[in-house]
Design a protein around this motif. Structure first.
Motif, mmCIF file in Angstrom:
data_model
loop_
_atom_site.group_PDB
_atom_site.id
_atom_site.type_symbol
_atom_site.label_atom_id
_atom_site.label_comp_id
_atom_site.label_asym_id
_atom_site.label_seq_id
_atom_site.Cartn_x
_atom_site.Cartn_y
_atom_site.Cartn_z
ATOM 1 N N UNK A 1 0.845 -1.185 0.000
ATOM 2 C CA UNK A 1 0.000 0.000 0.000
ATOM 3 C C UNK A 1 0.886 1.242 0.000
ATOM 4 N N UNK A 2 0.500 2.215 -0.767
ATOM 5 C CA UNK A 2 1.223 3.472 -0.848
ATOM 6 C C UNK A 2 1.014 4.272 0.432
ATOM 7 N N UNK A 3 2.051 4.939 0.875
ATOM 8 C CA UNK A 3 1.956 5.794 2.061
ATOM 9 C C UNK A 3 1.201 7.075 1.731
ATOM 10 N N UNK A 4 0.417 7.531 2.692
ATOM 11 C CA UNK A 4 -0.259 8.805 2.529
ATOM 12 C C UNK A 4 0.755 9.929 2.680
ATOM 13 N N UNK A 5 0.721 10.854 1.743
ATOM 14 C CA UNK A 5 1.622 12.003 1.781
ATOM 15 C C UNK A 5 0.961 13.094 2.609
ATOM 16 N N UNK A 6 1.470 13.302 3.795
ATOM 17 C CA UNK A 6 0.887 14.271 4.725
ATOM 18 C C UNK A 6 1.262 15.694 4.317
ATOM 19 N N UNK A 7 0.354 16.602 4.610
ATOM 20 C CA UNK A 7 0.575 18.013 4.332
ATOM 21 C C UNK A 7 0.992 18.724 5.604
ATOM 22 N N UNK A 8 1.638 19.855 5.445
ATOM 23 C CA UNK A 8 1.978 20.666 6.597
ATOM 24 C C UNK A 8 0.703 21.139 7.283
ATOM 25 N N UNK A 9 0.751 21.286 8.603
ATOM 26 C CA UNK A 9 -0.423 21.762 9.326
ATOM 27 C C UNK A 9 -0.838 23.153 8.864
ATOM 28 N N UNK A 10 0.120 24.003 8.587
ATOM 29 C CA UNK A 10 -0.158 25.348 8.073
ATOM 30 C C UNK A 10 0.372 25.407 6.650
ATOM 31 N N UNK A 11 -0.524 25.665 5.711
ATOM 32 C CA UNK A 11 -0.130 25.652 4.303
ATOM 33 C C UNK A 11 -0.974 26.675 3.545
ATOM 34 N N UNK A 12 -0.421 27.187 2.461
ATOM 35 C CA UNK A 12 -1.208 28.128 1.662
ATOM 36 C C UNK A 12 -2.381 27.410 0.991
ATOM 37 N N UNK A 13 -3.446 28.141 0.786
ATOM 38 C CA UNK A 13 -4.602 27.579 0.096
ATOM 39 C C UNK A 13 -5.241 28.663 -0.762
ATOM 40 N N UNK A 14 -6.058 28.215 -1.681
ATOM 41 C CA UNK A 14 -6.787 29.124 -2.567
ATOM 42 C C UNK A 14 -8.261 28.759 -2.496
ATOM 43 N N UNK A 15 -9.108 29.771 -2.492
ATOM 44 C CA UNK A 15 -10.549 29.549 -2.441
ATOM 45 C C UNK A 15 -11.203 30.217 -3.649
ATOM 46 N N UNK A 16 -12.151 29.518 -4.245
ATOM 47 C CA UNK A 16 -12.913 30.104 -5.341
ATOM 48 C C UNK A 16 -14.355 29.610 -5.273
ATOM 49 N N UNK A 17 -15.232 30.405 -5.809
ATOM 50 C CA UNK A 17 -16.636 30.039 -5.887
ATOM 51 C C UNK A 17 -16.982 29.603 -7.296
ATOM 52 N N UNK A 18 -18.017 28.784 -7.404
ATOM 53 C CA UNK A 18 -18.488 28.342 -8.714
ATOM 54 C C UNK A 18 -19.950 27.940 -8.599
ATOM 55 N N UNK A 19 -20.596 27.857 -9.752
ATOM 56 C CA UNK A 19 -21.994 27.424 -9.797
ATOM 57 C C UNK A 19 -22.072 26.086 -10.493
ATOM 58 N N UNK A 20 -22.918 25.240 -9.964
ATOM 59 C CA UNK A 20 -23.204 23.959 -10.596
ATOM 60 C C UNK A 20 -24.688 23.706 -10.406
ATOM 61 N N UNK A 21 -25.391 23.493 -11.496
ATOM 62 C CA UNK A 21 -26.834 23.243 -11.487
ATOM 63 C C UNK A 21 -27.604 24.277 -10.663
ATOM 64 N N UNK A 22 -27.322 25.517 -10.953
ATOM 65 C CA UNK A 22 -28.016 26.661 -10.335
ATOM 66 C C UNK A 22 -27.811 26.775 -8.832
ATOM 67 N N UNK A 23 -26.730 26.180 -8.325
ATOM 68 C CA UNK A 23 -26.400 26.306 -6.905
ATOM 69 C C UNK A 23 -24.982 26.834 -6.767
ATOM 70 N N UNK A 24 -24.756 27.625 -5.742
ATOM 71 C CA UNK A 24 -23.424 28.163 -5.467
ATOM 72 C C UNK A 24 -22.639 27.201 -4.588
ATOM 73 N N UNK A 25 -21.370 27.049 -4.925
ATOM 74 C CA UNK A 25 -20.452 26.211 -4.152
ATOM 75 C C UNK A 25 -19.165 26.981 -3.934
#
Length: 110
Positions: free
Chosen positions: A1-25
């Motif tokens: 089994x492949x090992x899970x590659x853990x992420x740093x506890x504090x890491x940069x992220x990006x957020x974006x909004x989008x619509x799918x089937x007339x709903x906001x996500x």
């Protein structure tokens, strides 16, 4: 089994909004140091609804797959599409948008 590659506890992220089937996500993503997508968190516009739960669960499962070495293209290719090839889920729509962003920024889709 492949090992899970853990992420740093504090890491940069990006957020974006989008619509799918007339709903906001909203999608929030983080990447591995080499730029590959490492996780995606999704939420629906209406909290505690079935569509919100489905989006959240999809993001968790996709994140686990990515951290165990799955390629974004493999995950995208496994997701359902409608008769026109459009994403049949919020996760598919978010990953499609990420692929478009990566293609325009890096010249290739994730």
């Amino acid at each position: 089994m492949t090992q899970r590659r853990r992420l740093l506890n504090r890491r940069p992220s990006e957020t974006f909004g989008f619509r799918w089937r007339d709903m906001n996500y909203t999608a929030t993503t983080s990447r591995f140091p080499d730029g590959r997508l490492a996780e995606i968190f999704l939420s629906g516009g209406k909290i505690n609804t079935d569509s919100d739960a489905i989006a959240r669960d999809g993001g968790v499962i996709a994140s686990i797959a990515l951290q165990y070495g799955a390629e974004v293209a493999t995950v995208r290719g496994a997701l359902l599409r409608d008769g026109r090839g459009a994403a049949a889920s919020p996760l598919g729509a978010a990953l499609d948008q990420i692929a478009e962003i990566d293609a325009s920024n890096y010249g290739s889709a994730s």
